[in-house]
Design an enzyme around this catalytic site. Structure first.
Site, PDB file in Angstrom:
ATOM      1  N   HIS A  24      63.244  11.153   9.555  1.00  0.00           N
ATOM      2  CA  HIS A  24      62.508  10.077   8.874  1.00  0.00           C
ATOM      3  C   HIS A  24      62.821   8.716   9.505  1.00  0.00           C
ATOM      4  N   ILE A  48      36.889  18.063  18.903  1.00  0.00           N
ATOM      5  CA  ILE A  48      37.212  17.422  20.189  1.00  0.00           C
ATOM      6  C   ILE A  48      38.079  18.308  21.085  1.00  0.00           C
ATOM      7  N   TYR A  78      61.089  10.368  -1.023  1.00  0.00           N
ATOM      8  CA  TYR A  78      61.960  11.027  -0.051  1.00  0.00           C
ATOM      9  C   TYR A  78      63.276  10.256   0.107  1.00  0.00           C
ATOM     10  N   ARG A 121      62.586  13.642   4.360  1.00  0.00           N
ATOM     11  CA  ARG A 121      61.793  14.149   5.496  1.00  0.00           C
ATOM     12  C   ARG A 121      62.732  14.209   6.716  1.00  0.00           C
ATOM     13  N   LEU A 151      51.455   8.601   0.917  1.00  0.00           N
ATOM     14  CA  LEU A 151      52.243   8.119  -0.223  1.00  0.00           C
ATOM     15  C   LEU A 151      51.421   7.459  -1.352  1.00  0.00           C
ATOM     16  N   TYR A 196      54.083  14.212  15.134  1.00  0.00           N
ATOM     17  CA  TYR A 196      52.872  13.362  15.042  1.00  0.00           C
ATOM     18  C   TYR A 196      52.974  12.195  16.013  1.00  0.00           C
ATOM     19  N   ALA A 205      54.939  11.730  18.525  1.00  0.00           N
ATOM     20  CA  ALA A 205      55.044  12.163  19.925  1.00  0.00           C
ATOM     21  C   ALA A 205      53.661  12.488  20.481  1.00  0.00           C
ATOM     22  N   SER A 246      46.771  13.526  11.335  1.00  0.00           N
ATOM     23  CA  SER A 246      47.381  12.223  11.069  1.00  0.00           C
ATOM     24  C   SER A 246      48.588  12.233  10.125  1.00  0.00           C
ATOM     25  N   THR A 258      48.889   4.262  16.589  1.00  0.00           N
ATOM     26  CA  THR A 258      49.759   3.923  15.472  1.00  0.00           C
ATOM     27  C   THR A 258      51.011   3.187  15.944  1.00  0.00           C
ATOM     28  N   ASP A 259      51.638   2.457  15.021  1.00  0.00           N
ATOM     29  CA  ASP A 259      52.926   1.811  15.355  1.00  0.00           C
ATOM     30  C   ASP A 259      54.053   2.842  15.450  1.00  0.00           C
ATOM     31  N   GLU A 260      53.791   4.091  14.969  1.00  0.00           N
ATOM     32  CA  GLU A 260      54.874   5.088  14.931  1.00  0.00           C
ATOM     33  C   GLU A 260      55.308   5.516  16.336  1.00  0.00           C
ATOM     34  N   PRO A 311      57.148  11.932  -5.926  1.00  0.00           N
ATOM     35  CA  PRO A 311      58.238  12.366  -5.056  1.00  0.00           C
ATOM     36  C   PRO A 311      58.657  11.287  -4.054  1.00  0.00           C
ATOM     37  N   LYS A 359      50.763  11.235  19.403  1.00  0.00           N
ATOM     38  CA  LYS A 359      50.003   9.988  19.551  1.00  0.00           C
ATOM     39  C   LYS A 359      50.509   9.202  20.771  1.00  0.00           C
TER      40      LYS A 359
HETATM   41  P1  NAD Z   1      42.496  11.158   8.626  1.00  0.00           P
HETATM   42  O1  NAD Z   1      43.412  12.323   8.711  1.00  0.00           O
HETATM   43  O2  NAD Z   1      42.124  10.601   7.291  1.00  0.00           O
HETATM   44  O3  NAD Z   1      41.108  11.495   9.362  1.00  0.00           O
HETATM   45  C1  NAD Z   1      41.071  12.161  10.588  1.00  0.00           C
HETATM   46  C2  NAD Z   1      39.615  12.549  10.872  1.00  0.00           C
HETATM   47  O4  NAD Z   1      39.590  13.216  12.144  1.00  0.00           O
HETATM   48  C3  NAD Z   1      39.028  13.522   9.843  1.00  0.00           C
HETATM   49  O5  NAD Z   1      37.724  13.139   9.514  1.00  0.00           O
HETATM   50  C4  NAD Z   1      39.027  14.866  10.574  1.00  0.00           C
HETATM   51  O6  NAD Z   1      37.991  15.726  10.164  1.00  0.00           O
HETATM   52  C5  NAD Z   1      38.842  14.414  12.020  1.00  0.00           C
HETATM   53  N1  NAD Z   1      39.392  15.397  12.970  1.00  0.00           N
HETATM   54  C6  NAD Z   1      40.629  15.956  12.944  1.00  0.00           C
HETATM   55  N2  NAD Z   1      40.747  16.842  13.952  1.00  0.00           N
HETATM   56  C7  NAD Z   1      39.580  16.815  14.642  1.00  0.00           C
HETATM   57  C8  NAD Z   1      39.101  17.492  15.791  1.00  0.00           C
HETATM   58  N3  NAD Z   1      39.849  18.409  16.430  1.00  0.00           N
HETATM   59  N4  NAD Z   1      37.862  17.205  16.237  1.00  0.00           N
HETATM   60  C9  NAD Z   1      37.074  16.284  15.594  1.00  0.00           C
HETATM   61  N5  NAD Z   1      37.483  15.634  14.490  1.00  0.00           N
HETATM   62  C10 NAD Z   1      38.710  15.902  14.020  1.00  0.00           C
HETATM   63  O7  NAD Z   1      43.159  10.039   9.556  1.00  0.00           O
HETATM   64  P2  NAD Z   1      43.226   8.457   9.354  1.00  0.00           P
HETATM   65  O8  NAD Z   1      44.374   8.132   8.498  1.00  0.00           O
HETATM   66  O9  NAD Z   1      41.882   7.953   9.018  1.00  0.00           O
HETATM   67  O10 NAD Z   1      43.605   8.021  10.842  1.00  0.00           O
HETATM   68  C11 NAD Z   1      42.587   7.788  11.808  1.00  0.00           C
HETATM   69  C12 NAD Z   1      43.247   7.380  13.103  1.00  0.00           C
HETATM   70  O11 NAD Z   1      44.014   6.199  12.925  1.00  0.00           O
HETATM   71  C13 NAD Z   1      44.206   8.436  13.678  1.00  0.00           C
HETATM   72  O12 NAD Z   1      44.047   8.451  15.074  1.00  0.00           O
HETATM   73  C14 NAD Z   1      45.576   7.916  13.286  1.00  0.00           C
HETATM   74  O13 NAD Z   1      46.551   8.327  14.218  1.00  0.00           O
HETATM   75  C15 NAD Z   1      45.339   6.403  13.346  1.00  0.00           C
HETATM   76  N6  NAD Z   1      46.199   5.597  12.467  1.00  0.00           N
HETATM   77  C16 NAD Z   1      46.323   5.916  11.131  1.00  0.00           C
HETATM   78  C17 NAD Z   1      47.094   5.101  10.310  1.00  0.00           C
HETATM   79  C18 NAD Z   1      47.207   5.371   8.824  1.00  0.00           C
HETATM   80  O14 NAD Z   1      47.955   4.684   8.140  1.00  0.00           O
HETATM   81  N7  NAD Z   1      46.478   6.333   8.257  1.00  0.00           N
HETATM   82  C19 NAD Z   1      47.750   3.994  10.834  1.00  0.00           C
HETATM   83  C20 NAD Z   1      47.610   3.712  12.198  1.00  0.00           C
HETATM   84  C21 NAD Z   1      46.823   4.507  12.998  1.00  0.00           C
HETATM   85  P1  TYD Z   2      53.165   8.420   4.563  1.00  0.00           P
HETATM   86  O1  TYD Z   2      52.141   7.869   3.638  1.00  0.00           O
HETATM   87  O2  TYD Z   2      53.231   9.881   4.802  1.00  0.00           O
HETATM   88  O3  TYD Z   2      52.986   7.617   5.954  1.00  0.00           O
HETATM   89  P2  TYD Z   2      53.961   7.607   7.268  1.00  0.00           P
HETATM   90  O4  TYD Z   2      54.908   8.729   7.206  1.00  0.00           O
HETATM   91  O5  TYD Z   2      52.960   7.761   8.359  1.00  0.00           O
HETATM   92  O6  TYD Z   2      54.627   6.262   7.252  1.00  0.00           O
HETATM   93  O7  TYD Z   2      54.599   7.963   4.062  1.00  0.00           O
HETATM   94  C1  TYD Z   2      54.914   6.587   3.851  1.00  0.00           C
HETATM   95  C2  TYD Z   2      56.379   6.516   3.469  1.00  0.00           C
HETATM   96  O8  TYD Z   2      56.552   7.157   2.194  1.00  0.00           O
HETATM   97  C3  TYD Z   2      57.301   7.262   4.424  1.00  0.00           C
HETATM   98  O9  TYD Z   2      58.538   6.563   4.521  1.00  0.00           O
HETATM   99  C4  TYD Z   2      57.514   8.603   3.756  1.00  0.00           C
HETATM  100  C5  TYD Z   2      57.472   8.252   2.280  1.00  0.00           C
HETATM  101  N1  TYD Z   2      56.941   9.319   1.385  1.00  0.00           N
HETATM  102  C6  TYD Z   2      57.657   9.655   0.233  1.00  0.00           C
HETATM  103  O10 TYD Z   2      58.729   9.092  -0.054  1.00  0.00           O
HETATM  104  N2  TYD Z   2      57.135  10.645  -0.566  1.00  0.00           N
HETATM  105  C7  TYD Z   2      55.972  11.281  -0.291  1.00  0.00           C
HETATM  106  O11 TYD Z   2      55.560  12.187  -1.073  1.00  0.00           O
HETATM  107  C8  TYD Z   2      55.245  10.913   0.880  1.00  0.00           C
HETATM  108  C9  TYD Z   2      53.962  11.585   1.235  1.00  0.00           C
HETATM  109  C10 TYD Z   2      55.766   9.906   1.684  1.00  0.00           C
END
Ligand code: NAD
Ligand code: TYD
Length: 351
Positions: free
Chosen positions: A291, A62, A214, A288, A197, A157, A159, A87, A132-134, A212, A161
């Site tokens: 955090h 993209i 954090y 982290r 995690l 991340y 910032a 992500s 995301t809620d972040e 691990p 989003k």
């Molecule tokens: P992910 O990292 O598992 O997947 C991301 C996908 O995007 C991958 O398939 C990757 O190949 C593709 N991608 C990355 N860069 C690209 C690029 N430049 N061009 C085309 N494709 C590209 O992510 P996820 O956890 O499935 O998250 C998906 C979306 O949901 C993200 O926008 C993330 O911000 C949002 N989101 C995630 C969570 C969560 O808990 N994982 C929560 C809320 C929102």
């Molecule tokens: P993560 O799954 O990375 O999601 P996010 O940072 O987007 O919330 O982490 C979830 C929580 O777990 C977060 O508070 C960071 C913590 N964490 C650990 O304590 N150890 C780890 O190895 C990882 C990856 C996350």
């Protein structure tokens, strides 16, 4: 075909569940999965549906405006559901620029391409941005994020989003682009990449490696089963109000340390190991930077307006997730070979 829907990031964790939901539920839609297949993208996630006639995969990055515009011109999608992103917060701390490129520039490229093909008629069109809620920052011990909470991102991340969310709203306000946004809490479930995690701990328990934690482990997240997120995206994409955003959450807060202990207990039972075996692997490691203490979503709006609520309890969702990883250890082994090892060794030096 009744509609063409282009889903970005459909080979990733959440995207693959959204693609499956749409391909199976809407046989009269043509679903295009556009994904660059970065380390997080994996077509294995979709092998059960890739043969279906209403599914097409397109490999594209993209960040490449010319390529994205030509793909949009070729397929003329009526709707975009945009999930492609970098992500992982920890990766954003070591390489913020990659997050600006994909999450900000990539989103603007998609907005430009949508604007270009829809410029003469925006009727029935929709750009759904998945966020995301972040973006809302960190809560103290009480309170919830609502759709009106002021943005206050702390990690590169979040910032990136937040910036992409602002661009999506700006294209609505400036050019009249039909948009909806969703801001979701932490997801978990099948196909979750083991840098996050829950799958990281499942993988490490299976390999008798340290878990691990954090800092002091008191950080709190609101966890949602990924299929419930996909259902919510379906509802908002079809029924959400043009220009609005919707918060999605699990009503399910856990401190990290309690969540890991629950996971350890379930893993011990499923692996027939004596109670307490997995918990012995818990290891407190360096925190982290920046955090966020606590995230918690108020999902009243999507519940009241669209009737959405989570369909599984956390205990059920976690059990389904562990079972999926236990029966798909080949998937886990495939994604943790190669590059994953160098990421892991660098991120968890000394753990
Ligand atoms: P992910 O990292 O598992 O997947 C991301 C996908 O995007 C991958 O398939 C990757 O190949 C593709 N991608 C990355 N860069 C690209 C690029 N430049 N061009 C085309 N494709 C590209 O992510 P996820 O956890 O499935 O998250 C998906 C979306 O949901 C993200 O926008 C993330 O911000 C949002 N989101 C995630 C969570 C969560 O808990 N994982 C929560 C809320 C929102
Ligand atoms: P993560 O799954 O990375 O999601 P996010 O940072 O987007 O919330 O982490 C979830 C929580 O777990 C977060 O508070 C960071 C913590 N964490 C650990 O304590 N150890 C780890 O190895 C990882 C990856 C996350």
């Amino acid at each position: 075909m009744n509609k063409t829907i282009l889903i970005t990031g459909g080979a990733g964790f959440i995207g693959s569940h959204v693609v499956r939901e749409f391909v199976k539920k809407y046989a009269d839609y043509h679903i295009i999965n556009l994904d660059a297949l970065t380390y997080a993208g994996n077509l294995e996630n979709l092998k059960d549906i890739e043969h279906l006639p209403n599914y097409t995969f397109v490999k594209a990055d993209i960040t490449d405006q010319a390529l994205i515009t030509s793909i949009f011109k070729k397929y003329q999608p009526d709707g975009i559901i945009h999930l492609a992103a970098e992500s992982h917060v920890d990766r954003s701390i070591s390489d913020p620029t990659a997050f600006v490129m994909t999450n900000v520039i990539g989103t603007v490229n998609l907005l430009n391409a949508a604007r270009e093909i829809w410029k003469d008629d925006m009727t029935g069109k929709r750009f759904h941005h998945v966020s995301t809620d972040e973006v809302f920052g960190a809560l103290g011990a009480s309170g919830f994020f609502t759709e009106d909470t002021k943005y206050d991102p702390h990690s590169p991340y979040s910032a990136s989003k937040a910036s992409s969310d602002h661009f999506v709203r700006a294209y609505h306000d400036t050019y009249g682009l039909p948009i909806v946004l969703t801001n979701c809490s932490n997801n978990y479930g099948p196909n979750h990449f083991p840098e996050k995690l829950i799958p990281l701990c499942i993988h490490n328990i299976l390999n008798n490696k340290p878990l691990p934690v954090y800092g002091d482990g008191k950080y709190t997240r609101d966890w949602l089963f990924v299929i419930d997120h996909a259902r919510a995206i379906d509802l908002v994409f079809h029924q959400g109000k043009n220009g609005d955003s919707y918060n999605i959450g699990g009503f399910n807060e856990w401190q990290n340390i309690d969540l890991i202990k629950e996971l350890c207990a379930q893993m011990d039972r499923k692996l027939d190991r004596p109670a307490g075996t997995s918990a012995k692997l818990i290891t407190f490691v360096k925190d982290r930077p920046g955090h966020d203490l606590r995230y918690a979503i108020d999902a009243t709006k999507i519940n009241k307006e669209l009737g959405w609520k989570p369909s599984v309890t956390f205990e059920e969702g976690l059990s389904l997730t562990i079972d999926w990883f236990l029966t798909n250890q080949e998937w886990l082994n495939n994604v943790t070979s190669g590059d994953y090892q160098s990421y892991y060794n660098n991120q968890y030096k000394g753990a």
